[in-house]
Design a protein around this motif. Sequence first.
Motif, PDB file in Angstrom:
ATOM      1  N   ILE A  92       0.835  -1.202   0.000  1.00 52.24           N
ATOM      2  CA  ILE A  92       0.000   0.000   0.000  1.00 52.24           C
ATOM      3  C   ILE A  92       0.873   1.257   0.000  1.00 52.24           C
ATOM      4  O   ILE A  92       0.636   2.202  -0.771  1.00 52.24           O
ATOM      5  CB  ILE A  92      -0.947   0.001   1.214  1.00 52.24           C
ATOM      6  CG1 ILE A  92      -1.903  -1.188   1.132  1.00 52.24           C
ATOM      7  CG2 ILE A  92      -1.725   1.304   1.297  1.00 52.24           C
ATOM      8  CD1 ILE A  92      -2.698  -1.420   2.402  1.00 52.24           C
ATOM      9  N   LEU A  93       1.903   1.258   0.844  1.00 49.97           N
ATOM     10  CA  LEU A  93       2.749   2.442   0.966  1.00 49.97           C
ATOM     11  C   LEU A  93       3.683   2.613  -0.228  1.00 49.97           C
ATOM     12  O   LEU A  93       3.871   3.725  -0.723  1.00 49.97           O
ATOM     13  CB  LEU A  93       3.579   2.359   2.259  1.00 49.97           C
ATOM     14  CG  LEU A  93       2.789   2.435   3.570  1.00 49.97           C
ATOM     15  CD1 LEU A  93       3.682   2.138   4.754  1.00 49.97           C
ATOM     16  CD2 LEU A  93       2.135   3.807   3.730  1.00 49.97           C
ATOM     17  N   GLN A  94       4.261   1.503  -0.704  1.00 48.04           N
ATOM     18  CA  GLN A  94       5.291   1.587  -1.728  1.00 48.04           C
ATOM     19  C   GLN A  94       4.750   1.538  -3.154  1.00 48.04           C
ATOM     20  O   GLN A  94       5.413   1.992  -4.078  1.00 48.04           O
ATOM     21  CB  GLN A  94       6.297   0.441  -1.536  1.00 48.04           C
ATOM     22  CG  GLN A  94       6.991   0.419  -0.196  1.00 48.04           C
ATOM     23  CD  GLN A  94       7.926   1.606  -0.016  1.00 48.04           C
ATOM     24  OE1 GLN A  94       8.514   2.085  -0.968  1.00 48.04           O
ATOM     25  NE2 GLN A  94       8.052   2.091   1.209  1.00 48.04           N
ATOM     26  N   PHE A 102       4.445   8.553   2.804  1.00 39.15           N
ATOM     27  CA  PHE A 102       3.841   8.309   4.115  1.00 39.15           C
ATOM     28  C   PHE A 102       4.727   7.339   4.892  1.00 39.15           C
ATOM     29  O   PHE A 102       5.218   6.345   4.348  1.00 39.15           O
ATOM     30  CB  PHE A 102       2.441   7.708   3.965  1.00 39.15           C
ATOM     31  CG  PHE A 102       1.442   8.660   3.373  1.00 39.15           C
ATOM     32  CD1 PHE A 102       1.055   9.784   4.072  1.00 39.15           C
ATOM     33  CD2 PHE A 102       0.898   8.435   2.121  1.00 39.15           C
ATOM     34  CE1 PHE A 102       0.129  10.673   3.528  1.00 39.15           C
ATOM     35  CE2 PHE A 102      -0.022   9.298   1.572  1.00 39.15           C
ATOM     36  CZ  PHE A 102      -0.406  10.429   2.276  1.00 39.15           C
ATOM     37  N   ALA A 103       4.929   7.621   6.177  1.00 39.56           N
ATOM     38  CA  ALA A 103       5.797   6.773   7.000  1.00 39.56           C
ATOM     39  C   ALA A 103       5.146   5.430   7.291  1.00 39.56           C
ATOM     40  O   ALA A 103       5.808   4.404   7.357  1.00 39.56           O
ATOM     41  CB  ALA A 103       6.148   7.483   8.311  1.00 39.56           C
ATOM     42  N   ASP A 104       3.834   5.429   7.516  1.00 34.08           N
ATOM     43  CA  ASP A 104       3.119   4.191   7.809  1.00 34.08           C
ATOM     44  C   ASP A 104       1.651   4.380   7.437  1.00 34.08           C
ATOM     45  O   ASP A 104       1.245   5.449   6.980  1.00 34.08           O
ATOM     46  CB  ASP A 104       3.275   3.799   9.287  1.00 34.08           C
ATOM     47  CG  ASP A 104       2.932   4.953  10.236  1.00 34.08           C
ATOM     48  OD1 ASP A 104       2.012   5.734   9.914  1.00 34.08           O
ATOM     49  OD2 ASP A 104       3.573   5.083  11.285  1.00 34.08           O
ATOM     50  N   LEU A 105       0.871   3.316   7.661  1.00 30.60           N
ATOM     51  CA  LEU A 105      -0.545   3.392   7.282  1.00 30.60           C
ATOM     52  C   LEU A 105      -1.316   4.394   8.125  1.00 30.60           C
ATOM     53  O   LEU A 105      -2.281   4.996   7.652  1.00 30.60           O
ATOM     54  CB  LEU A 105      -1.179   2.008   7.399  1.00 30.60           C
ATOM     55  CG  LEU A 105      -0.764   0.998   6.327  1.00 30.60           C
ATOM     56  CD1 LEU A 105      -1.506  -0.318   6.530  1.00 30.60           C
ATOM     57  CD2 LEU A 105      -1.039   1.536   4.936  1.00 30.60           C
ATOM     58  N   ALA A 106      -0.897   4.590   9.380  1.00 37.14           N
ATOM     59  CA  ALA A 106      -1.579   5.579  10.226  1.00 37.14           C
ATOM     60  C   ALA A 106      -1.440   6.978   9.629  1.00 37.14           C
ATOM     61  O   ALA A 106      -2.386   7.775   9.635  1.00 37.14           O
ATOM     62  CB  ALA A 106      -1.000   5.540  11.640  1.00 37.14           C
ATOM     63  N   ALA A 107      -0.253   7.271   9.091  1.00 42.47           N
ATOM     64  CA  ALA A 107      -0.033   8.581   8.487  1.00 42.47           C
ATOM     65  C   ALA A 107      -0.825   8.750   7.196  1.00 42.47           C
ATOM     66  O   ALA A 107      -1.152   9.871   6.797  1.00 42.47           O
ATOM     67  CB  ALA A 107       1.461   8.781   8.218  1.00 42.47           C
ATOM     68  N   ALA A 108      -1.144   7.618   6.547  1.00 40.10           N
ATOM     69  CA  ALA A 108      -1.875   7.667   5.282  1.00 40.10           C
ATOM     70  C   ALA A 108      -3.383   7.586   5.473  1.00 40.10           C
ATOM     71  O   ALA A 108      -4.129   7.594   4.489  1.00 40.10           O
ATOM     72  CB  ALA A 108      -1.412   6.526   4.382  1.00 40.10           C
ATOM     73  N   TYR A 111      -5.571  10.278   3.798  1.00 36.67           N
ATOM     74  CA  TYR A 111      -5.606  10.138   2.344  1.00 36.67           C
ATOM     75  C   TYR A 111      -6.552   9.011   1.948  1.00 36.67           C
ATOM     76  O   TYR A 111      -7.357   9.162   1.018  1.00 36.67           O
ATOM     77  CB  TYR A 111      -4.201   9.862   1.811  1.00 36.67           C
ATOM     78  CG  TYR A 111      -4.171   9.610   0.314  1.00 36.67           C
ATOM     79  CD1 TYR A 111      -4.025  10.666  -0.585  1.00 36.67           C
ATOM     80  CD2 TYR A 111      -4.306   8.324  -0.203  1.00 36.67           C
ATOM     81  CE1 TYR A 111      -4.010  10.444  -1.961  1.00 36.67           C
ATOM     82  CE2 TYR A 111      -4.296   8.095  -1.570  1.00 36.67           C
ATOM     83  CZ  TYR A 111      -4.153   9.152  -2.437  1.00 36.67           C
ATOM     84  OH  TYR A 111      -4.140   8.929  -3.782  1.00 36.67           O
ATOM     85  N   LEU A 112      -6.447   7.879   2.623  1.00 36.78           N
ATOM     86  CA  LEU A 112      -7.313   6.745   2.305  1.00 36.78           C
ATOM     87  C   LEU A 112      -8.771   7.080   2.588  1.00 36.78           C
ATOM     88  O   LEU A 112      -9.668   6.668   1.849  1.00 36.78           O
ATOM     89  CB  LEU A 112      -6.872   5.513   3.096  1.00 36.78           C
ATOM     90  CG  LEU A 112      -5.491   4.961   2.718  1.00 36.78           C
ATOM     91  CD1 LEU A 112      -5.051   3.893   3.714  1.00 36.78           C
ATOM     92  CD2 LEU A 112      -5.518   4.383   1.309  1.00 36.78           C
ATOM     93  N   ASP A 113      -9.014   7.832   3.668  1.00 41.74           N
ATOM     94  CA  ASP A 113     -10.382   8.252   3.981  1.00 41.74           C
ATOM     95  C   ASP A 113     -10.960   9.091   2.843  1.00 41.74           C
ATOM     96  O   ASP A 113     -12.133   8.942   2.473  1.00 41.74           O
ATOM     97  CB  ASP A 113     -10.415   9.060   5.287  1.00 41.74           C
ATOM     98  CG  ASP A 113     -10.298   8.171   6.511  1.00 41.74           C
ATOM     99  OD1 ASP A 113     -10.522   6.947   6.389  1.00 41.74           O
ATOM    100  OD2 ASP A 113      -9.971   8.692   7.597  1.00 41.74           O
TER     101      ASP A 113
END
Length: 508
Positions: A92-94, A102-108, A111-113
């Motif tokens: 998802i991140l890469q 984004f450093a991790d999914l929490a930071a993203a 955006y996903l929302d």
Amino acid sequence: MIFPVLIRFGLLSLVILQLSCSGDSMATSDEPVVVGSKTFTESVILGELVVGLLESAGISAEHRRALGGTRFLWNGLLSGEIDVYPDYSGTILQEILAGDDFADLAAAASYLDSAGVEVSPSLGFNNTYAIGMTSVRADELGIKKISDLAQYPDLALGFSNEFMDRSDGWPALRDRYRLPHGAVQGVDHDLAYRGLDAGSIDVMDLYSTDAEIAYYKLRVLKDDLSHFPKYDAVLLYREDLQRRIPKAAPVMKLLNGAISEVTMADLNRRVKIGGESEAEVARDFLRSRLSVDVVDQVAAPTRLGRVWDRTVEHLILVGISLGFAILVAIPLGVLAARRRRLGQVILGTVGVIYTIPSLALLVFMIPLIGIGGPPAVVALFLYSLLPIVRNTYTGLTDIPVPLTESAVALGLEPFARLRLIELPLASRSILGGIKTSAVINIGTATLGALIGAGGYGQPILTGIRLDDIGLILEGAVPAALLALVAQGMFDLVERLAVPRGLRMGESR
């Protein structure tokens, strides 16, 4: 004459399409949750786990399995063709969010929302990418870590096609470790294991939970520069799923943290090595590990039943696309023959379309039409145009000039000349183009399975993934036979519909 027959065929295809659309429009609001999965076994198993959980809660679910790579599934999720599918945090991140840093999914999350997508917590295991070789070959060269590969630039590297283009795949790995290898090829992930075992490639990319690592006694090379991030398994699902089916998200939460790496590797082993079905091992896991009262699986159809179902799907894809192509391509060929300058534009356009790789064309269709049968039909329609347009053009332009002049001298109007003289004279050439399109169409339609269109491609792709020759033949042999039947049918139509005098070389 041949042309009323062809027109009826095209109109029949329109009726079939209309009935299909009508069936879709008559569907009730109680539509199933559509679960997607990628083309490798682990993803299919995770998809079956989600389906089993949903069905245990009385929620109708449909699994569109083995749909292709990350972009296929992600685009399907955004378009609403898919409601949920399993993926990995690193992917998802890469891959999906590449370039957003984004450093991790929490930071993203924000955006996903904004894209209307939710991400579940980890399912409990990290299936990271790894680089591997056979233990024998690794010991022979003294290779223990990825950086050691730089000392052996002549090694043959074979990576999965998606890994070849990912932002965290081969290009980044090559730059990170300064690898000088030139003999790098993209291969199907499951076939790469066989190539590694046979010695045709030396190094390949692995998923850390692959059952083949132990089966083939492979050496997983240490990622000594920590190139690969964590790939925690998660579920991506549409935000509106909770509104449409409130029970769905709570049920899927039962998978959060429930699967260890050892357990996932064992599930993969049971399918890839043990020969069990993905649905069977998924339901066994849900019963034994999560104490879920799983709905019993419907008895699997026999091989003959499967072949029949795939034949119907394949015929629908080919019939509708070829029917539309006949209705469109013959008038285009006539126009190209009557208007020579415009004809070069028409022939050039359909020629360019024909050169587009079929897989790329299917990808282009997903944002516009979605996944499943419709984009496959459109792609097949476009591929069917060139032979029919070209043969129609050639057949009309090759009519001897004295014949057309005689028709003019008789006072025939242009449309009457076309209907009574020119099309009958060109009929053999036109029918040859249609026959060519039909045969090509039957073969190309097997790729429709990558986007959930079914057909003979489904057992072929599954057979490749599971290294099951029987399944591959279950799709390949009927496809070849169907092509032969189609060619024979058009030969028969030619004998019945084309005037005998135009069938050159026929014995009298």
